[in-house]
Write an enzyme that holds these catalytic residues in place. Sequence first.
Site, short mmCIF file in Angstrom:
data_model
loop_
_atom_site.label_atom_id
_atom_site.label_comp_id
_atom_site.label_asym_id
_atom_site.label_seq_id
_atom_site.Cartn_x
_atom_site.Cartn_y
_atom_site.Cartn_z
CG HIS A 1 38.77 13.61 -102.75
ND1 HIS A 1 39.32 14.70 -102.13
CD2 HIS A 1 38.11 12.91 -101.78
CE1 HIS A 1 39.04 14.67 -100.84
NE2 HIS A 1 38.30 13.59 -100.60
CG HIS B 1 48.21 -38.53 -98.12
ND1 HIS B 1 49.25 -37.90 -97.47
CD2 HIS B 1 48.51 -39.85 -98.11
CE1 HIS B 1 50.13 -38.79 -97.07
NE2 HIS B 1 49.71 -39.99 -97.44
#
Length: 440
Positions: free
Chosen positions: A347, A265
């Site tokens: 930019h 588990h």
Amino acid sequence: MSENQQTIKKEVSIKGVGLHTGNKVNIKFKPAAINSGINFIRVDLPNKPIIKAEIVNLLDFNRSPRRTSIFVGDCEVHTIEHLMAVFSGRSIDNIIVEIDNNEVPGLDGSGATFLDILTHAGIEEQNATRKYFLIKEPIWSEEEGATLVIVPAQDFRISYTLSYNHCLLGDQYFDSIVNYDIFKADIASARTFCLEDESEGLRAQGLGRGANYENTLVVGKKEIIKNRLRFDDEFVRHKVLDLIGDLYLLGMPIKGHVIALKSGHPLNIKLLKKIAHQKERYDTAAIKAVSDFKYIDGQTLDAEAVMRILPHRYPFLFVDRVVSLVPGKSVTGIKNVTMNDNFFNGHFPGRPVMPGVLIVEAMAQIGGVMMLASQENKGKLAYFLAADNVRFRKTVLPGDRLVLEAEAVKIKSRTGQIRAKAYVDGKVVAEAELMFALVD
């Protein structure tokens, strides 16, 4: 196997004793709505708290050793793995589990009785597509000599190697695709087990109070005590049952090949968490269709309507308006380029120009609107896979009105190929062929 979600047709009930707590418990299984998942309701507690069977509600193994348990606040439900495996094996997506104590009954130590009663209830197909998670790339976990790996596959397969330094257990191997027929015949009835040498220690920890020689295979030095095996390799089959149940806590079936060596588990859950992380990462990178969006012919979609289809938000939403749309075939949208667009800050700030890659992104977004607005793609995810034959013809400046057009070249159930163009003042400024993957 049905590709639609499923629940049960009618209410059924069962009772028993918890393997670890020894508590008596009654369970009612009830049909549930689409997309609701598996929900446990503690009807014995005030306000009847609901615990959804999913990874975020897992109880730490330090508080719940040797079993898989879930919780919300002070409310817990223990040892859900055999039942979860049956929900997975029987392809039940949505169900309500009303329970009046803190542990699922152990019954005979396997999933067989759960499978029988849910089959008796009948399986009802629902009007919604089943969601799967397809493993994209290998994932693995390991600890103390145990290893668990899952790799991409088109179905759910488990290859499990069990290895004990014991004459009755030894080395056992199980390998199979997991579908309903295989699950029913080869996995569901495999029972939980423990070594006789460890049984007293478990009881000293408060575990196994409901266990007995009928619901637990107690492995002595030379024989199974007061019981007989259902399969020569029942031990490895039960490990596969546990693994199936633990992985179903992802909240949906998995398509992938699991390769396990001595996993239990804790390691199962470690792998589950990594699978969930991969799923989250890929879901975040995808455009997701909004299931309740309905397009009316001739309708113009404003920014609010566009955001009901696309997950993008400012500053990465590059479609202001959709002026025409034929779902799955063609689309035209508008992006008003203004000096307020934040990409102009960095930019070429002295001479602002819209980056070409963002024009391609805008074309991809308008293509996503076209594909995901169609009824057959409701609830799907679109992954942007490739851009071919990209051409930039003219610069795009603040004040330009960017007209985005896309048309389907080839749309299949799993892929979409589109041809897109961007215009300013009727002249092409960019064009590209874009490819998407469409997945549930």
